[in-house]
Enzyme design. Structure first.
Site, PDB file in Angstrom:
ATOM      1  N   CYS A 187     -21.696 -75.080 -17.085  1.00  0.00           N
ATOM      2  CA  CYS A 187     -21.178 -73.989 -17.914  1.00  0.00           C
ATOM      3  C   CYS A 187     -22.139 -72.819 -17.996  1.00  0.00           C
ATOM      4  O   CYS A 187     -21.714 -71.671 -18.003  1.00  0.00           O
ATOM      5  CB  CYS A 187     -20.818 -74.506 -19.296  1.00  0.00           C
ATOM      6  SG  CYS A 187     -22.129 -75.452 -20.062  1.00  0.00           S
TER       7      CYS A 187
ATOM      8  N   HIS B  65     -23.714 -77.083 -24.497  1.00  0.00           N
ATOM      9  CA  HIS B  65     -22.680 -76.220 -23.925  1.00  0.00           C
ATOM     10  C   HIS B  65     -22.938 -74.726 -24.160  1.00  0.00           C
ATOM     11  O   HIS B  65     -23.455 -74.321 -25.187  1.00  0.00           O
ATOM     12  CB  HIS B  65     -21.324 -76.594 -24.498  1.00  0.00           C
ATOM     13  CG  HIS B  65     -20.200 -75.872 -23.844  1.00  0.00           C
ATOM     14  ND1 HIS B  65     -19.934 -75.999 -22.509  1.00  0.00           N
ATOM     15  CD2 HIS B  65     -19.296 -74.988 -24.331  1.00  0.00           C
ATOM     16  CE1 HIS B  65     -18.904 -75.225 -22.198  1.00  0.00           C
ATOM     17  NE2 HIS B  65     -18.503 -74.612 -23.288  1.00  0.00           N
TER      18      HIS B  65
ATOM     19  N   ASP C  60     -18.521 -78.824 -18.112  1.00  0.00           N
ATOM     20  CA  ASP C  60     -18.677 -79.743 -16.978  1.00  0.00           C
ATOM     21  C   ASP C  60     -20.118 -79.804 -16.489  1.00  0.00           C
ATOM     22  O   ASP C  60     -20.391 -80.279 -15.388  1.00  0.00           O
ATOM     23  CB  ASP C  60     -17.744 -79.338 -15.829  1.00  0.00           C
ATOM     24  CG  ASP C  60     -18.051 -77.942 -15.319  1.00  0.00           C
ATOM     25  OD1 ASP C  60     -18.947 -77.277 -15.882  1.00  0.00           O
ATOM     26  OD2 ASP C  60     -17.392 -77.501 -14.361  1.00  0.00           O
TER      27      ASP C  60
END
Lengths: 266, 332
Positions: free
Chosen positions: A86, A260, A83
């Site tokens: 992270c 990510h 989101d």
């Protein structure tokens, strides 16, 4: 007369369309966020590293080779929700988890965290707006002092309110450190922005992703060493890693894939 | 209020704190939650002294989302001011139209200071923005003091602390301006691009308003804005951030909200009339957008004429062939 009415109604249509368009985008973004939220917990349970293998096609040799390389050093992975927050969530959870059975380090960290609010206030952050975030952060550290089960810590990090407040505070600490050391960090900021502008656009707003500069700042602000394994499409078959700050003795291991961060365990 | 809300909710906790922090009016701003709703506030701000808004005190609503402060507040002006549309959510990167740049460590006070700092900046067709002339804004500023809010019972004459000569407004102003610049920063870059694309379609109002019309039109303008805003186009403005990525920047120039006087002066220019005494509605207006459908229908009728002519020719030839009983060579 009639023409003017036509003009105004047309203008109105355009205005409404424009607003509707805008709101439609926001609504769609919300829906996407909701979907991501439904399929990914903020912080997952610890899973065997083999789950990574299944995420990529078997003939995706670049990634499959790199996953094999990861296996040499790590056995487990804990995923975070993609989101945009992270890195902060992965860092926050992994660090507090590592302190659960090390009360000496925990006390040191608590002292650093307790003092950090004053540093921010001295830098010009408004006390009454940041103290809720700081309090939540301290609450979590105090929870760790009571030696809770891992599940309790995990529950706290999966409570959206609490978890987001911790993310906000970690973002504030990152921003504060970058601004304190702005002379140094100015060299690494692209687009002719000042460090302050960078912090206001790329660090403090939620969901803004993190880069090297964020990681260095947070690691130094909290005096914690972080190791990041970088896994991308680059050739070579091995995963490169960086330690922030350089030369530290890392207790936290993160896996970076483009856009990510997840947590790795030996 | 204490019993009504869940004190464990982060938003409630935070808003209670902000309400206490903003309880007393300052010289420049004041905001408090409505008695029956912690998530709706009313505010008053003083127009910046070195601007067209000098002497004005403006009133408005702030609507807080349940996720506050993780999500931004929405700001809505209630006093006509010539810079922000009345009754519409304002498009600043601090307000609800740009949730991506809101920072949870900002507060309602930040929003108020940003509004003050933002008033003298250009509207540039952003959502909820108006570009009225300085005279109109000054007249509205004077008038704004008479405003009384029916909802919160606030009168603009007593809403804020009086400005005193020995007070030091410059520190506040400085803060406000700095903040507005920082908030505006992202919009600026996409705007300059937008401006170069649309090629300066906006005409300069000060050139267009002729001397003899200015006095009466000026007074009219003061009376009319509210009514006009209600019935006329509410700004086909372009959201500065979002559209910089999409391609719709062209709509900003034609659909931009004009002030009553700017609109009138455009009509003057269009018709070559100089008297300017008639109310705007009694004349056909300048309708740039209405031309397009007309052109389209011209093209359509031309095609229709060609098709009908061809059909007619075919019928005539058939008739001639039949009359002379020609036979075609090929077998059918």
């Amino acid at each position: 007369m009639a023409e003017e009415q036509q003009e105004s109604s047309q203008g109105e249509m355009e205005g409404v369309n424009c607003l509707a368009y805008d709101e439609a985008i926001i609504a769609q973004q919300d829906r996407i966020q909701q979907e991501i939220a439904n399929s990914n917990p903020l912080v997952s349970d610890r899973q065997d590293l083999s789950v990574l293998q299944r995420e990529y096609a078997e003939d995706d040799t670049v990634y499959q080779l790199k996953i094999k390389d990861l296996y040499k050093k790590y056995s487990y992975i804990r995923k975070t929700r993609p989101d945009g927050n992270c890195f902060y969530r992965a860092f926050g959870f992994a660090h507090l988890e590592s302190l659960l059975d090390d009360s000496k380090e925990l006390q040191k960290f608590k002292a650093v965290a307790a003092k950090s609010k004053l540093d921010l206030v001295n830098e010009g952050f408004t006390e009454f707006t940041i103290e809720d975030f700081h309090n939540t952060f301290m609450d979590l550290i105090e929870l760790c002092e009571k030696q809770p089960s891992l599940q309790e810590l995990l529950n706290s990090f999966n409570d959206q309110n609490m978890s987001d407040y911790v993310v906000v505070y970690l973002r504030l600490l990152t921003s504060g450190y970058l601004q304190r050391e702005n002379v140094f960090f100015q060299h690494f900021i692209e687009g002719g922005r000042s460090v302050k502008e960078f912090c206001q656009q790329e660090v403090e707003p939620m969901s803004k992703e993190s880069d090297h500069i964020h990681i260095i700042a947070l690691a130094q602000a909290l005096n914690v060493s972080i190791l990041v394994e970088y896994m991308d499409r680059g050739e070579g078959g091995t995963v490169n890693h960086h330690v922030f700050p350089e030369g530290g003795d890392p207790r936290i291991f993160l896996l970076y894939r483009p856009g990510h961060y997840d947590i790795l365990y030996k | 209020m204490e019993n009504k809300y869940n004190l464990k909710s982060p938003a409630v906790k935070r808003l209670m704190k902000e309400a206490a922090e903003l309880r007393d009016p300052t010289e420049h701003y004041h905001a408090q939650p409505l008695e029956d709703n912690l998530f709706e506030w009313h505010f008053s701000v003083r127009g910046p002294p070195d601007s067209d808004f000098d002497g004005g005190v403006y009133h408005g609503r702030i609507v807080l989302p349940p996720e506050y402060p993780m999500k931004p507040p929405s700001i809505i002006l209630l006093t006509p001011n010539g810079r922000f549309e009345v009754g519409k959510k304002i498009c600043l990167s601090i307000s609800g139209h740009h949730p991506e740049t809101w920072q949870p460590s900002w507060s309602i006070r930040t929003a108020l200071i940003a509004i003050i700092g933002f008033m003298p900046t250009k509207g540039e067709g952003a959502i909820g923005s108006l570009d009225y002339t300085p005279e109109e804004r000054r007249a509205l500023a004077k008038k704004s003091q008479d405003f009384c809010c029916e909802t919160c019972g606030c009168s603009m004459r007593s809403a804020l602390l009086a400005l005193t000569p020995n007070s030091n407004p410059s520190a506040e102003d400085h803060k406000a301006k700095e903040l507005a610049q920082q908030i505006n920063f992202k919009a600026e870059s996409s705007l300059s691009r937008q401006a170069s694309e649309s090629g300066g379609a906006e005409s300069d109002p000060s050139v267009l308003t002729q001397g003899d019309t200015s006095t009466s039109a000026g007074q009219e303008a003061v009376e009319r804005p509210l009514a006009e805003q209600a019935e006329e186009s509410p700004a086909a403005g372009v959201d500065e951030h979002r559209t910089s990525s999409s391609s719709s920047s062209s709509s900003s120039s034609s659909g931009r909200p004009l002030s009553p006087r700017q609109r009138r002066s455009q009509q003057h220019r269009e018709q070559g009339q100089r008297d300017g005494r008639e109310p705007a509605a009694s004349r056909p207006a300048f309708v740039p957008a209405a031309r397009q459908p007309q052109d389209e229908s011209h093209a359509g009728s031309a095609v229709l004429i060609v098709v009908l002519t061809l059909a007619l020719a075919a019928l005539i030839f058939r008739r001639i062939y039949l009359a002379h009983e020609y036979k075609f060579d090929y077998d059918l």
